[in-house]
Design an enzyme around this catalytic site. Sequence first.
Site, PDB file in Angstrom:
ATOM      1  N   SER A 175       0.813  -1.209   0.000  1.00 19.77           N
ATOM      2  CA  SER A 175       0.000   0.000   0.000  1.00 19.77           C
ATOM      3  C   SER A 175       0.854   1.270   0.000  1.00 19.77           C
ATOM      4  O   SER A 175       1.605   1.512  -0.927  1.00 19.77           O
ATOM      5  CB  SER A 175      -0.970  -0.029   1.176  1.00 19.77           C
ATOM      6  N   ARG A 337      -6.784   4.040  -1.067  1.00 21.62           N
ATOM      7  CA  ARG A 337      -7.088   5.164  -0.175  1.00 21.62           C
ATOM      8  C   ARG A 337      -7.053   6.468  -0.978  1.00 21.62           C
ATOM      9  O   ARG A 337      -6.483   6.514  -2.064  1.00 21.62           O
ATOM     10  CB  ARG A 337      -6.080   5.220   0.972  1.00 21.62           C
TER      11      ARG A 337
END
Length: 622
Positions: A175, A337
């Site tokens: 991520s 995100r």
Amino acid sequence: MAENAEGDLNSNLLHTHYHTGDPQLDTAIGQWLRWDKNPKTKEQIENLLRNGMNKELRDRLCCRMTFGTAGLRSAMGAGFCYINDLTVIQSTQGMYKYLERCFSDFKQRGFVVGYDTRGQVTSSCSSQRLAKLTAAVLLAKDVPVYLFSRYVPTPFVPYAVQELKAVAGVMITASHNRKEDNGYKVYWETGAQITSPHDKEILKCIEECVEPWNGSWNDNLVDTSPLKKDPLQDICKRYMEDLKKICFHREINSKTTLKFVHTSFHGVGHDYVQLAFQVFGFKPPIPVPEQKDPDPDFSTVKCPNPEEGESVLELSLRLAEKENARVVLATDPDADRLAVAELQENGHWKVFTGNELAALFGWWMFDCWKKNKSRNADVKNVYMLATTVSSKILKAIAFKEGFHFEETLPGFKWIGSRIKDLLENGKEVLFAFEESIGFLCGTSVLDKDGVSAAVVVAEMASYLETMNITLRQQLIKVYEKYGYHISKTSYFLCYDPPTIKSIFERLRNFDSPKEYPKFCGAFAILHIRDITTGYDSSQPNKKSVLPVSKNSQMITFTFQNGCVATLRTSGTEPKIKYYAEMCASPDQSNTALLEEELKKLIEALIENFLEPSKNGLIWRSV
């Protein structure tokens, strides 16, 4: 010639006797050198051995990775506690063993594998290579594998698991972690990340089959096996089709004069966000050219985490000013995100926090539901969710509007599995979030999704623009209607696990053994909930309603002044995080007063409970 012979002798020695004086280490070295077929990581261990670096060898070889809030995550490099070819093969062998036990139809339904764009030349380790090895282990065991032919956003893996009815899936990603890291994120057949007890059971299975099987290293299978399929086109098409369910104003979108800048932070997001904008009827967002294409070094940002705010958004903000674009959308490297910034009238940029964005999303998703609901739709059937360290703003909206709000433990895996339960019971979930800029609009995916969140923000901004309202002005309207929720989240770095443990143990034995603090500086504490031990002083039986999470530290304090503060360890990084929020009722509109009170409380929390100077904690650099 003599030099060569000595080299051969050296390597023979390496492969026969290891006398480090530590039998456990000797065994581990022997295993590594027998099993690792990656010349670069093998050489890293051989060099450490040749130079007598026993402490580092022990650190690398005598412990294993465990499942945190996002699966296995660690630095890339040689050793059993790092992410590399061998540990990914071992993890996948454990997965195979466990899935074979859980699903009699495993070999009919298959397994999904996706990857981001990370890589490390010194270990010849890349997300794509690790994905191929993951696929190879399973193909060698006659399991059908859906391996994406190119990098994808993380949400595409859980989405594909559900759509293709696979038993599970893995995404190779770390991520927004630093560039040295990588990870192995596991999704169950539900399309949600695995939770307990699956994680413990898979770890047991990994321990039981650490030696690579015949065929596990054979990554040629990815090109030759008829059992390998590429789901890219199909899944992308279905995903974009499903996005239409959360598009409510296509006409406004197609006419808007607003311009958007999008940065994909050197990761996977560019193509997918462009497609999503098209689906919603928008003109394409303006990409940040230096950050549009994948770059495993993340060379234009000091850290690849858009949550860090203005300092890492520099290039996109400057481009937006040049292009006269008012809204900047930043997806993190694996596009799960989203950070958002808006240019204000005074020429400054407002970078929204995760909690502020959630207030806007919560208002928007409910407003759209209300305007588009069928005649017999019941508001009591509607749900929104948040993790317990996130803002309570959705709770305030739910209370006033009559829908349900629920909290989960930190980590989207808990949200995903709870949404699955609610959907199976005929409930409708509109929105879920965690404060670390993880958002889920709708329920096509059961994990956070930066691609859909980006295009929903664009639609919201375009709609508001027709009434001459900015995102920031709308946020204030939301707070005025439902009560101001002012929060601050930050962290300290601590690379010494025993120090972290002692900080939390001190809070559990504050003035005397087994006694939690009654005050934090001048602030009186009303209730304490300790998720690590399962204690909750606000419950009649003193037991926490949320499940106990023994492996991580987390204590929440509710203060008499209405503030809620949580201290916890990160599941993916060496951080102690703190979260604090003042929740005011709609009639308390003096924000300066609320902010001052929150600031003082946070100072007291840091000074009295974390004691950074005494504990050698490193302050977050802003």
